[in-house]
Scaffold this motif. Structure first.
Motif, mmCIF file in Angstrom:
data_model
loop_
_atom_site.group_PDB
_atom_site.id
_atom_site.type_symbol
_atom_site.label_atom_id
_atom_site.label_comp_id
_atom_site.label_asym_id
_atom_site.label_seq_id
_atom_site.Cartn_x
_atom_site.Cartn_y
_atom_site.Cartn_z
ATOM 1 N N LEU A 24 0.815 -1.207 0.000
ATOM 2 C CA LEU A 24 0.000 0.000 0.000
ATOM 3 C C LEU A 24 0.856 1.266 0.000
ATOM 4 C CD1 LEU A 24 -2.851 1.193 0.133
ATOM 5 C CD2 LEU A 24 -2.695 1.073 2.622
ATOM 6 N N ALA A 25 1.961 1.284 0.751
ATOM 7 C CA ALA A 25 2.805 2.480 0.836
ATOM 8 C C ALA A 25 3.422 2.809 -0.513
ATOM 9 C CB ALA A 25 3.891 2.273 1.895
ATOM 10 N N GLU A 26 3.931 1.806 -1.235
ATOM 11 C CA GLU A 26 4.540 2.022 -2.546
ATOM 12 C C GLU A 26 3.502 2.500 -3.556
ATOM 13 O OE1 GLU A 26 7.398 2.109 -5.581
ATOM 14 O OE2 GLU A 26 7.619 1.941 -3.405
ATOM 15 N N ILE A 27 2.308 1.890 -3.503
ATOM 16 C CA ILE A 27 1.256 2.301 -4.436
ATOM 17 C C ILE A 27 0.887 3.756 -4.209
ATOM 18 C CG2 ILE A 27 -1.167 1.927 -5.049
ATOM 19 C CD1 ILE A 27 -0.769 -1.029 -4.380
ATOM 20 N N ARG A 28 0.721 4.134 -2.938
ATOM 21 C CA ARG A 28 0.340 5.520 -2.647
ATOM 22 C C ARG A 28 1.444 6.503 -3.021
ATOM 23 N NH1 ARG A 28 -3.588 6.117 2.613
ATOM 24 N NH2 ARG A 28 -5.337 4.972 1.683
ATOM 25 N N GLN A 29 2.700 6.086 -2.936
ATOM 26 C CA GLN A 29 3.794 6.967 -3.352
ATOM 27 C C GLN A 29 3.720 7.229 -4.856
ATOM 28 O OE1 GLN A 29 7.702 5.547 -2.299
ATOM 29 N NE2 GLN A 29 8.752 7.083 -3.535
ATOM 30 N N GLN A 30 3.451 6.191 -5.634
ATOM 31 C CA GLN A 30 3.323 6.357 -7.078
ATOM 32 C C GLN A 30 2.091 7.193 -7.423
ATOM 33 O OE1 GLN A 30 5.534 5.596 -9.312
ATOM 34 N NE2 GLN A 30 6.871 4.658 -7.775
ATOM 35 N N LYS A 31 1.017 7.011 -6.653
ATOM 36 C CA LYS A 31 -0.174 7.820 -6.880
ATOM 37 C C LYS A 31 0.116 9.299 -6.637
ATOM 38 C CE LYS A 31 -3.885 4.511 -5.847
ATOM 39 N NZ LYS A 31 -5.003 4.241 -4.935
ATOM 40 N N ALA A 32 0.881 9.559 -5.607
ATOM 41 C CA ALA A 32 1.232 10.953 -5.293
ATOM 42 C C ALA A 32 2.057 11.576 -6.414
ATOM 43 C CB ALA A 32 1.984 11.008 -3.967
ATOM 44 N N GLU A 33 2.962 10.787 -6.983
ATOM 45 C CA GLU A 33 3.800 11.299 -8.071
ATOM 46 C C GLU A 33 2.986 11.542 -9.340
ATOM 47 O OE1 GLU A 33 6.995 8.590 -8.580
ATOM 48 O OE2 GLU A 33 7.915 9.012 -6.629
ATOM 49 N N ILE A 34 2.005 10.691 -9.576
ATOM 50 C CA ILE A 34 1.217 10.848 -10.800
ATOM 51 C C ILE A 34 0.105 11.872 -10.639
ATOM 52 C CG2 ILE A 34 -0.701 9.203 -10.515
ATOM 53 C CD1 ILE A 34 0.116 8.042 -13.249
ATOM 54 N N GLU A 121 -10.270 0.508 -0.311
ATOM 55 C CA GLU A 121 -11.097 0.078 0.811
ATOM 56 C C GLU A 121 -10.170 -0.564 1.844
ATOM 57 O OE1 GLU A 121 -14.329 -2.401 -0.315
ATOM 58 O OE2 GLU A 121 -15.211 -0.942 -1.703
ATOM 59 N N VAL A 122 -9.413 0.266 2.536
ATOM 60 C CA VAL A 122 -8.401 -0.194 3.484
ATOM 61 C C VAL A 122 -8.991 -0.204 4.894
ATOM 62 C CG1 VAL A 122 -6.085 0.170 4.395
ATOM 63 C CG2 VAL A 122 -6.601 0.793 2.009
ATOM 64 N N ARG A 267 -7.299 1.503 -10.162
ATOM 65 C CA ARG A 267 -8.224 0.443 -9.762
ATOM 66 C C ARG A 267 -7.532 -0.914 -9.753
ATOM 67 N NH1 ARG A 267 -12.118 -0.330 -13.365
ATOM 68 N NH2 ARG A 267 -11.466 1.196 -14.925
ATOM 69 N N LEU A 268 -6.626 -1.153 -10.683
ATOM 70 C CA LEU A 268 -5.884 -2.412 -10.725
ATOM 71 C C LEU A 268 -5.010 -2.569 -9.480
ATOM 72 C CD1 LEU A 268 -5.058 -4.974 -12.218
ATOM 73 C CD2 LEU A 268 -3.306 -3.630 -13.428
ATOM 74 N N ALA A 269 -4.365 -1.479 -9.091
ATOM 75 C CA ALA A 269 -3.535 -1.524 -7.887
ATOM 76 C C ALA A 269 -4.376 -1.885 -6.662
ATOM 77 C CB ALA A 269 -2.845 -0.174 -7.677
ATOM 78 N N GLU A 270 -5.588 -1.319 -6.561
ATOM 79 C CA GLU A 270 -6.453 -1.615 -5.429
ATOM 80 C C GLU A 270 -6.939 -3.062 -5.472
ATOM 81 O OE1 GLU A 270 -8.993 -1.477 -2.087
ATOM 82 O OE2 GLU A 270 -7.133 -0.479 -2.689
ATOM 83 N N LEU A 271 -7.268 -3.582 -6.669
ATOM 84 C CA LEU A 271 -7.709 -4.964 -6.786
ATOM 85 C C LEU A 271 -6.614 -5.938 -6.368
ATOM 86 C CD1 LEU A 271 -9.703 -4.883 -10.161
ATOM 87 C CD2 LEU A 271 -10.642 -5.278 -7.879
ATOM 88 N N LYS A 272 -5.379 -5.647 -6.775
ATOM 89 C CA LYS A 272 -4.274 -6.533 -6.401
ATOM 90 C C LYS A 272 -3.974 -6.441 -4.907
ATOM 91 C CE LYS A 272 -2.099 -7.216 -10.844
ATOM 92 N NZ LYS A 272 -0.838 -7.437 -11.557
ATOM 93 N N ARG A 273 -4.175 -5.233 -4.327
ATOM 94 C CA ARG A 273 -4.009 -5.105 -2.873
ATOM 95 C C ARG A 273 -5.080 -5.927 -2.151
ATOM 96 N NH1 ARG A 273 -5.951 -3.111 1.514
ATOM 97 N NH2 ARG A 273 -7.846 -2.479 0.449
ATOM 98 N N ARG A 274 -6.315 -5.871 -2.638
ATOM 99 C CA ARG A 274 -7.390 -6.656 -2.036
ATOM 100 C C ARG A 274 -7.116 -8.154 -2.170
ATOM 101 N NH1 ARG A 274 -12.827 -3.564 -4.335
ATOM 102 N NH2 ARG A 274 -12.281 -1.471 -3.597
ATOM 103 N N LYS A 275 -6.607 -8.553 -3.334
ATOM 104 C CA LYS A 275 -6.310 -9.959 -3.563
ATOM 105 C C LYS A 275 -5.273 -10.459 -2.565
ATOM 106 C CE LYS A 275 -4.601 -13.215 -7.030
ATOM 107 N NZ LYS A 275 -4.049 -13.373 -8.397
ATOM 108 N N LYS A 276 -4.225 -9.694 -2.359
ATOM 109 C CA LYS A 276 -3.191 -10.089 -1.403
ATOM 110 C C LYS A 276 -3.746 -10.129 0.020
ATOM 111 C CE LYS A 276 1.511 -9.060 0.135
ATOM 112 N NZ LYS A 276 1.180 -9.265 1.544
ATOM 113 N N ALA A 277 -4.602 -9.158 0.377
ATOM 114 C CA ALA A 277 -5.202 -9.129 1.710
ATOM 115 C C ALA A 277 -6.091 -10.351 1.919
ATOM 116 C CB ALA A 277 -6.007 -7.845 1.896
#
Length: 638
Positions: A24-34, A121-122, A267-277
C-alpha cells in the motif's frame, strides 16, 4: 532535445504500472507522483471550473443547495454525483432544533479508508462507527415498491435505544471458519477475475496510448522547432497555426486516454491489494480451522439490564400461539444463576417456568445424515437437582382476595419414573444411612419393565429411616402397597462395599403387623408350595387360639385357652414321655409294659396271671376335635 510533458507522463504511467503489485505504501507513493500528471491534464484540457484557496473557502447563505441542479434547486435529469473528500469531515446541525437529515434509496456507512482517490477500501485498526444520542431509533417497516412508509419511526422514552423490524431482526456475534472461507473464496475469485481482466485492459491501453503520445510529441516538437527563430516563424506562420490547431484537436483525446489509463491502473492496484489481503486472511483462517471447534473464538454477546422481557408477541401486543412462535436457546452450556457479588444466593431469588408442557431432555441423537431426523436417539448425560427442599406436586389452587389455597389434588395426575436403575439415598458425609424416606398414597406401584412387559433393572432404596404409608388425611390406613418380584428379600443386614451381605445387623428387628395376616396363600388356587421358618429361637404366640392344621383339619394341633388338643388318624410319641397331671383314656390303650406305683380298676382288672371279674371291652370314643380357625382368601389387589 529535452523530453516533452508527454514523455514525462508516459514515464509516470509506466512507473505506476510497475507498482500495482507492491504494498500500500509504494502504491500511494506512485499515486502521489502521478497526481501532478492529472493536474496537468485538467489544466491543459481546461474543462469545468476549479476553485481553490490554500487557506479557506466559505459558502454562506440562509439556504445552500449543492448538486446538479437548476436555479430553482431542481435536479437535472435526476442524475448527478457529489463527492466530498477530506481527511476530516464534519456535518453539524446547530441549536436546540438543529438537525441532520439524510435521505436516499440506499444509505451505507462503512468504516474504511477510501484513499486519496476514493477507490481504496483499506481497513484500519481504529475502524469504528459511533452514534451517540439520548434516544436512538432503528426501524425497519414493510412497504410496497414505489409505495410509502405508513408507520413513522417512533422514539423511545426519555432515553434509550429502540430497534424494530416488521419481519426479521438479527443480532449476531459469532466467528466462522467454513462460512468465512467460503466468503473469502468467493471474493478472491471475483477480485482475481476483475484484476486479470483489468490487467489486460491496462496493458492494452498503455500500448495504445504510446503512439498517441508519440504523435503529440511530434506536433509539440514541431511547434517548438518553428518557434525558435522570428524569421522562420514569419515564413512558417501558416504551418505553425496548422500544427497548433491539430495539436489542440488531438489534445482532448490524448488527455482522456491518459486519464482513463491512470484510472484503470489505480483500480488495478487496489484490486491486487485486495487480492493479497484476501490471500493473507485465507492463510490465517485455514491455520485456525484445525482447532476452531475446540478453541475459544472470543465472540461475545452481552445483554445487561435490570429487567429483561422476552416475548413472542405481534405488533398488536398479542401473544402468538401458533406453532411457529417460539423462543429458542441453543448452546453447549447454559447457566442461569442468581448470585450476589460475594457468590452467595440473592435472597428470595427464584426461577419460574410456567407452561402447558415442560420437557427436560438429555437425548443424544445419532442421525444417519445431516438434516435428517432418522437415526438413533440414545439418552445420555444427567439431570441434577440440588436443593434443601425438593417438591413435586400436582395440585389445583384457588386464589381469593390474594390468598392462595389448595383446592384439590389434580384429577388423574401422575408421577412416573422409568429407568433401569433407581437409587434413593440418604447418606451422611461418611456414607452412613441417615434421614428418612416417606411415601404416602392410596395405591403405589414401582415397576421396571422391558419392551415385552417383563420386569428388569434394579430399584435401590437406602436411608436411615424409611416409611411407606397408604393412609388418609386423618392418618387412617387405606389403599394398598404391593411388592411383586420373582425373588423378594426383606433383610436387616450389614453389607460390604459392593453391597453383598456380611451378616445380620446387630440388634436389628423386623416387625410385620396387621389386623389380619396371610402368609403363603391368597386363595384355594394359589398356595405356597413350601414354607420354611428357621431361627435359633422360634416362638409362635396366640393370645386366645393357636392352631396347626393339615388337610382341612383332619390332622390338627389346637391351643385354645389353657387347653392343648391333638387330632389325627394316628398320633405317635417317640422318646421318653412324661405326663404330669391327670390323664384320661377314653379308648383302648395297648402297651407292651406298664410300670405303675398303683393300679386301680373301676370295673375289672385282667391279665394272663390274674383274673378279677370279666373285662368288658371299652366303648370307642365319640369325642371330636373341630378347628376353630378357617382358611380365608386374602384381599385382592386393586
Amino acid at each position: 532535445m529535452a523530453d516533452t510533458i508527454f514523455t514525462n507522463w508516459l514515464t509516470a504511467l509506466q512507473n505506476l504500472q510497475g507498482s500495482v503489485s507492491k504494498d500500500l505504501a509504494e502504491i500511494r507513493q506512485q499515486k502521489a507522483e502521478i497526481q501532478q500528471l492529472k493536474e496537468d491534464i485538467m489544466n491543459e484540457v481546461a474543462r469545468g471550473r476549479f476553485i481553490r484557496d490554500d487557506e479557506r473557502i466559505v459558502l454562506s447563505a440562509p439556504e445552500i443547495v449543492i448538486g446538479n441542479v437548476d436555479a430553482s434547486g431542481m435536479l437535472y435529469g435526476e442524475s448527478g454525483t457529489i463527492v466530498i473528500r477530506g481527511q476530516k469531515l464534519g456535518l453539524e446541525g446547530v441549536g436546540e432544533q438543529g438537525s441532520v437529515e439524510t435521505r436516499a434509496t440506499r444509505i451505507a456507512q462503512t468504516a474504511i479508508d477510501p484513499g486519496p482517490d476514493g477507490i481504496e477500501e483499506v481497513v484500519r485498526g481504529q475502524s469504528a462507527i459511533i452514534n451517540q444520542a439520548k434516544r436512538i431509533t432503528l426501524q425497519s417497516n414493510e412497504a410496497a415498491d414505489d409505495g410509502y412508509f405508513s408507520q413513522s419511526a417512533t422514539t423511545t422514552g426519555a432515553t434509550g435505544i429502540r430497534i424494530h423490524a416488521d419481519e426479521d431482526l438479527e443480532i449476531d456475534a459469532s466467528q466462522s471458519v467454513k462460512n468465512r472461507l467460503a466468503a473469502i473464496e468467493s471474493k478472491l475469485s471475483e477480485v482475481s477475475s476483475q484484476a486479470q481482466s483489468l490487467d489486460l485492459e491496462t496493458t492494452t491501453a498503455l500500448i495504445s496510448i504510446t503512439p498517441l503520445v508519440a504523435e503529440m510529441e511530434v506536433l509539440l516538437r514541431g511547434q517548438d522547432l518553428l518557434n525558435t527563430d522570428e524569421i522562420l516563424m514569419r515564413v512558417t506562420a501558416t504551418i505553425i497555426e496548422e500544427l497548433t490547431n491539430e495539436y489542440n484537436d488531438k489534445l482532448p483525446e490524448a488527455y482522456q486516454a491518459l486519464n482513463n489509463t491512470i484510472s484503470m491502473m489505480t483500480r488495478l492496484a487496489e484490486l491486487k491489494r485486495r487480492k493479497k489481503a484476501l490471500e493473507d486472511e485465507k492463510k490465517l483462517v485455514e491455520g485456525a480451522a484445525e482447532h476452531f471447534e475446540e478453541e475459544e473464538t472470543g465472540a461475545h454477546l452481552r445483554v445487561t439490564a435490570e429487567q429483561m422481557d422476552f416475548a413472542s408477541k405481534d405488533g398488536d401486543n398479542n401473544i402468538r400461539e401458533n406453532t411457529a412462535s417460539a423462543i429458542s436457546v441453543q448452546t453447549g452450556r447454559l447457566n442461569i444463576t442468581s448470585y450476589k457479588k460475594d457468590g452467595s444466593l440473592i435472597d428470595d431469588s427464584y426461577v419460574r417456568i410456567a407452561s402447558h408442557d415442560v420437557e427436560i431432555s438429555t437425548v443424544n441423537p445419532q442421525l444417519k445424515e445431516e438434516g435428517s431426523t432418522d437415526g438413533d436417539y440414545t439418552t445420555d448425560g444427567s439431570v441434577q437437582i440440588n436443593s434443601k427442599n425438593v417438591s413435586v406436586t400436582a395440585v389445583d389452587y384457588s386464589i381469593s382476595d390474594g390468598n392462595c389455597e389448595v383446592k384439590e389434588q389434580t384429577k388423574e395426575s401422575r408421577f412416573s419414573v422409568r429407568t433401569e436403575n433407581v437409587s434413593m439415598l440418604s447418606y451422611d458425609t461418611e456414607g452412613n444411612s441417615t434421614g428418612s424416606w416417606y411415601v404416602s398414597a392410596a395405591q403405589m406401584t414401582q415397576a421396571s419393565f422391558d419392551k415385552d412387559g417383563n420386569t428388569s433393572g434394579t430399584l435401590k432404596l437406602a436411608a436411615e429411616k424409611m416409611s411407606m404409608a397408604a393412609k388418609d388425611k386423618e392418618s387412617k390406613a387405606s389403599g394398598q402397597i404391593s411388592v411383586n418380584a420373582k425373588d423378594v428379600f426383606v433383610k436387616s443386614m450389614d453389607t460390604d462395599g459392593s453391597g453383598s451381605d456380611k451378616g445380620l445387623a446387630e440388634g436389628g428387628n423386623m416387625v410385620i403387623l396387621a389386623e389380619k395376616m396371610f402368609v403363603g396363600r391368597t386363595d384355594d388356587k394359589t398356595l405356597t408350595k413350601e414354607l420354611q421358618i428357621s431361627a435359633d429361637k422360634t416362638g409362635i404366640y396366640g393370645k386366645t387360639t393357636a392352631e396347626l392344621q393339615q388337610d382341612s383339619g383332619n390332622a390338627l394341633v389346637q391351643l385354645d385357652g389353657d387347653n392343648i388338643a391333638i387330632k389325627g388318624k394316628k398320633a405317635e410319641f417317640f422318646g421318653d414321655n412324661t405326663v404330669n397331671g391327670k390323664t384320661e383314656f377314653k379308648a383302648e390303650v395297648n402297651a407292651p409294659k406298664v410300670a405303675a406305683d398303683s393300679v386301680e380298676a373301676k370295673s375289672s382288672l385282667k391279665s394272663p396271671n390274674i383274673s378279677d371279674g370279666f373285662a368288658a371291652p371299652a366303648s370307642p370314643s365319640t369325642a371330636q376335635l373341630n378347628p376353630k380357625l378357617k382358611e380365608a382368601d386374602a384381599p385382592k389387589e386393586k
